[in-house]
Motif scaffolding. Structure first.
Motif, PDB file in Angstrom:
ATOM      1  N   ASN A 268     -17.126 -12.471  14.251  1.00 48.53           N
ATOM      2  CA  ASN A 268     -18.176 -12.952  13.338  1.00 48.53           C
ATOM      3  C   ASN A 268     -17.762 -14.199  12.552  1.00 48.53           C
ATOM      4  O   ASN A 268     -18.544 -14.719  11.741  1.00 48.53           O
ATOM      5  CB  ASN A 268     -18.554 -11.843  12.347  1.00 48.53           C
ATOM      6  N   SER A 269     -16.542 -14.660  12.788  1.00 50.17           N
ATOM      7  CA  SER A 269     -16.062 -15.842  12.065  1.00 50.17           C
ATOM      8  C   SER A 269     -16.809 -17.098  12.524  1.00 50.17           C
ATOM      9  O   SER A 269     -16.990 -17.319  13.728  1.00 50.17           O
ATOM     10  CB  SER A 269     -14.561 -16.036  12.294  1.00 50.17           C
ATOM     11  N   ARG A 270     -17.232 -17.929  11.564  1.00 51.10           N
ATOM     12  CA  ARG A 270     -17.899 -19.191  11.912  1.00 51.10           C
ATOM     13  C   ARG A 270     -16.910 -20.166  12.536  1.00 51.10           C
ATOM     14  O   ARG A 270     -17.249 -20.925  13.438  1.00 51.10           O
ATOM     15  CB  ARG A 270     -18.521 -19.801  10.663  1.00 51.10           C
ATOM     16  N   ASN A 271     -15.694 -20.138  12.021  1.00 47.17           N
ATOM     17  CA  ASN A 271     -14.652 -21.025  12.554  1.00 47.17           C
ATOM     18  C   ASN A 271     -13.502 -20.158  13.051  1.00 47.17           C
ATOM     19  O   ASN A 271     -12.682 -19.682  12.270  1.00 47.17           O
ATOM     20  CB  ASN A 271     -14.160 -21.981  11.465  1.00 47.17           C
ATOM     21  N   ARG A 272     -13.470 -19.938  14.345  1.00 49.95           N
ATOM     22  CA  ARG A 272     -12.449 -19.047  14.907  1.00 49.95           C
ATOM     23  C   ARG A 272     -11.066 -19.660  14.934  1.00 49.95           C
ATOM     24  O   ARG A 272     -10.101 -18.990  15.269  1.00 49.95           O
ATOM     25  CB  ARG A 272     -12.862 -18.610  16.318  1.00 49.95           C
ATOM     26  N   MET A 273     -10.990 -20.946  14.575  1.00 56.43           N
ATOM     27  CA  MET A 273      -9.686 -21.586  14.493  1.00 56.43           C
ATOM     28  C   MET A 273      -9.144 -21.580  13.065  1.00 56.43           C
ATOM     29  O   MET A 273      -8.048 -22.066  12.807  1.00 56.43           O
ATOM     30  CB  MET A 273      -9.778 -23.031  15.005  1.00 56.43           C
TER      31      MET A 273
END
Length: 265
Positions: free
Chosen positions: A228-233
């Protein structure tokens, strides 16, 4: 329901067979006793069919019960041979006047070594209760083995799916990942259903299933946070991804350790 087949020599064992039949019917068993159970049609096919469908074969050894078994066409002989060939559990009931004949066919010699029960008209109820205990204990052990086998099958399937899931996650194969994710969710529900089904009957196996479900549930929140993270980095996403990997590794290890233990004992 447990099926019981009663085999007897009509000339000397019919009265005892009737009493045994009535006893097990009163206990809720499904009993084949030819006088009451035979349907229209070919009797030989019915007998073979019912023996094959039975878990227990009660052999009433009354006076001269096996004397005619030297004849290949004797039906008591055929019934015993059918039970032996199909590995049906045979329980001999020895009446006081019974003696093994000297000309017993080689294939029936094994009957001499089967654990049986000595009959007494005076102690009929006690003797039948003893036979009932033997059947129940054997049936309980069989059920336990089947329950264990079911758990092993579930975990073997689950292990295969978890490997596919982890490989697809690492390799970025989205199609394989989606399939593996659906499969693992489905099989975790099967495992939890197994836990609920066995929680009151086989607590040892139900606890094993629950432990694996609990370990999987430690993985799920970290995985959800990552997906669910918007920025997986981001630092947060990478940290929860690492924690998800750790908990999933423990999940796979627990499945493997459990399978080894179940197959060892």
């Amino acid at each position: 329901m447990v099926n019981i087949f009663i085999s007897y020599r009509r000339e000397t064992g019919v009265d005892i067979a009737a009493r045994v039949n009535n006893f097990f019917l009163s206990k809720g068993f499904n009993v084949f006793y030819d006088i009451n159970s035979m349907q229209l049609g070919e009797f030989d096919k019915q007998i073979v069919q019912h023996i094959n469908a039975s878990q227990y074969f009660i052999l009433i050894l009354s006076k001269n019960a096996l004397d005619r078994c030297c004849n290949e066409n004797d039906w008591v002989r055929k019934e015993i041979e059918c039970a032996l060939n199909n590995n049906i559990t045979i329980i001999p009931l020895f009446l006081p006047e019974f003696k093994f004949p000297n000309n017993l066919p080689v294939g029936l010699e094994r009957i001499k070594f089967f654990h049986g029960i000595e009959y007494s008209a005076v102690l009929f109820d006690l003797i039948m209760e003893k036979m009932l205990q033997l059947i129940n204990s054997t049936n309980d052990e069989t059920e336990k083995k089947n329950t264990k086998r079911e758990l092993i099958d579930i975990l073997n399937n689950l292990h295969t799916i978890t490997i596919d899931f982890r490989d697809s996650l690492r390799n970025g194969n989205q199609s394989k990942f989606n399939t593996a994710l659906a499969d693992i969710t489905s099989h975790m529900q099967i495992l939890y259903n197994y836990y609920e089904k066995t929680s009151y009957t086989e607590q040892q196996f139900s606890q094993i299933a629950l432990n694996i479900c609990n370990q999987y549930n430690k993985f799920v929140p970290y995985y959800n946070d990552f997906s669910n993270s918007r920025n997986r980095m981001s630092k947060f996403a990478q940290e929860v991804a690492r924690l998800a990997e750790v908990e999933f590794g423990k999940f796979i290890s627990l499945i493997l350790e459990t399978l080894k233990d179940l197959n060892r004992h």
